[in-house]
Each structure stands twice: as C-alpha cells, then as structure tokens.
Write an enzyme that holds these catalytic residues in place. Structure first.
Site, PDB file in Angstrom:
ATOM      1  CG  LEU A 109      -1.951  -0.881   1.402  1.00  0.00           C
ATOM      2  CD1 LEU A 109      -2.851  -1.029   2.347  1.00  0.00           C
ATOM      3  CD2 LEU A 109      -2.399  -1.130   0.507  1.00  0.00           C
ATOM      4  CG  ASP A 110       0.634   4.282  -3.022  1.00  0.00           C
ATOM      5  OD1 ASP A 110       1.339   3.498  -2.916  1.00  0.00           O
ATOM      6  OD2 ASP A 110      -0.702   4.231  -3.896  1.00  0.00           O
ATOM      7  CE  LYS A 111       6.361   8.296   4.728  1.00  0.00           C
ATOM      8  NZ  LYS A 111       7.033   8.879   4.597  1.00  0.00           N
ATOM      9  CE  LYS A 195      -2.997   7.628  -3.227  1.00  0.00           C
ATOM     10  NZ  LYS A 195      -1.803   7.236  -3.107  1.00  0.00           N
TER      11      LYS A 195
END
Ligand code: URA
Length: 244
Positions: A109-111, A195
């Site tokens: 997962l992204d930060k 995104k």
C-alpha cells in the site's frame, strides 16, 4: 525452516520462532534459560523436533508455527517494505510476539494509504496471492475530491486505460450515497493503481483504505497500527476472487 528430517538446531529454531538473532538465541541457551522437554538445553547445535519437542525460553513455551500469517491495519506514514532509511515500516509495528525473521508484506500500500496489509513468511502463499494469474480481489474504500459520476461504473467495468498506457483489468465501483465516496474492487495491484484510475476519469483520490483482500475483510476491531494473527479459515479464504 526444518531440515529434511524435520529436525532443527536449537539456536536456529529459537531465532526463527522468536525473531531474534542466532547470537541472542545462543546467549539464552548459554544462560540456561532454554528447556527442551523439561531439561535445560545446553548445546546450541543440539537437534530438536519442532513438531514434537516442548521448548521453553525464559519460562514461556515457544509454540512452533511453521509460518506466520498476520493481518495489519496500516496507518498513514508507514511504508510497506522490509527496510526504509527514513520512514517506519509495517514490520516495525509488529509486537514482539509476532516478530520473526523472513516476514514481509505480501503486496504494498502507498505510504498515505491505510488498511489491510497481509504480512507473512510463507513465500509460496504470498507469491500465489500476488500472481496476476490468480486475480485475488482487493476492495478499497475511496474518497474522491469531486463527486463521482455514474459513467465511472461502465468505464471501470470495461478496463480503464491509465497514464503510461497500462490497461486495467475490469474493476467494480460502487458509488456511495454522498457521491464523494465509493467501494472499488480491483483484481491486480499496479503501482498507485486506484489513484491512477481516479485520474483517468478526471477525479482525484483524497483518502484510500484497503478493507478486503480476497474473501477476508479487515477486522474492524483492529485500530490503526494494530495487527493480529489470521485464523486458519481466513488464510484459506484470502485466495477468493469475486470479480470473475
Ligand atoms: N492503489 C493506490 O493508488 N494506492 C494504494 O496504496 C493501493 C492501491
């Protein structure tokens, strides 16, 4: 991992099961803090049978688990890698009893994304979950900057072309009543995929949380940063793909 015979060196067993270094394991043995079937284990290279021998360290039984399967509710600001010079990693959030060598997050997962991260030391299972062939579905709760439009539904279903020319597999979007929020199901895990999908339809994600992997929902009792071992049934269900 156990050798062919199933037997393991005592120091290797302790290091793997307790997530400590081999030197620290040897130290525990030297200090006579380790027992094997009720007697003090004196030799660090002594061979033990992890399935049948009863081992204790510092008075506590070391319960043998070949692999660990952990569900974490990742907070923002934490990265899904095993090492990072600057940011905290999901592995650093693990409590001592769930630490061991060889653990890694299976899928990133992204930060700034929250939610379900699956952490394991079972390379085969992780590979199968991540393999595009298996199409394990992931469900995200997403908040858009602008209201979501009904046209997204068919665009997602057809397979969106995102920046860079990648074409996504068919995905599902359920727009929630306030129209800024949606549940999005995808069957792959391209870099920044949700995104980029939002951008492809002219919108922007302002908040993202993964709430399900395969057939397993993120446990709502886990606060951000908390984790727990997964149940046997959950590990079986994680393979489920429900987009096909
Ligand atoms: N899609 C994204 O854009 N970010 C994530 O962290 C996961 C899916």
């Amino acid at each position: 991992m156990a050798g062919k015979s199933g037997f393991q060196r005592l120091d290797k067993f302790l290091s793997a099961q307790l997530g400590i270094s081999r030197n620290d394991a040897k130290e525990l043995i030297k200090k006579r803090l380790v027992t094997v079937n009720g007697t003090v284990g004196k030799l660090y290279d002594m061979k033990i049978d992890p399935e049948n021998d009863k081992i204790t360290a510092e008075g506590k039984e070391v319960v043998y688990r070949k692999h660990l399967y952990i569900m974490m509710n990742k907070p923002q600001g934490v990265v899904c890698s095993t090492k990072d010079g600057e940011s905290r990693t999901v592995l650093e959030l693990l409590p001592p009893e769930l630490r061991r060598n060889g653990l890694f997050p299976a899928g990133r997962l992204d930060k700034d994304t929250e939610g379900f991260v699956f952490i394991t030391d079972d390379g085969v299972l992780a590979h199968n979950i991540l393999s595009p062939k298996h199409h394990v579905s992931k469900v995200y709760f997403a908040r858009f900057e602008k209201e979501a439009e009904d046209s997204y539904i068919s665009a997602f279903e057809k397979g969106l072309e995102i920046d860079g020319g990648d074409v996504c597999l068919p995905a599902k979007i359920e727009i929630l009543d306030n129209r800024h929020e949606a549940l999005i199901t995808i069957a792959e895990g391209m870099y920044h995929q949700i995104k980029r999908m939002a951008e492809a339809v002219g919108n922007k994600i302002v908040y993202l949380k993964r709430i399900r992997i395969g057939g397993v929902e993120l446990d709502e009792n886990l606060a951000l940063g908390e984790c727990r071992e997964m149940l046997h049934k959950e590990i079986e269900n994680i393979y489920t793909s429900f987009l096909e």
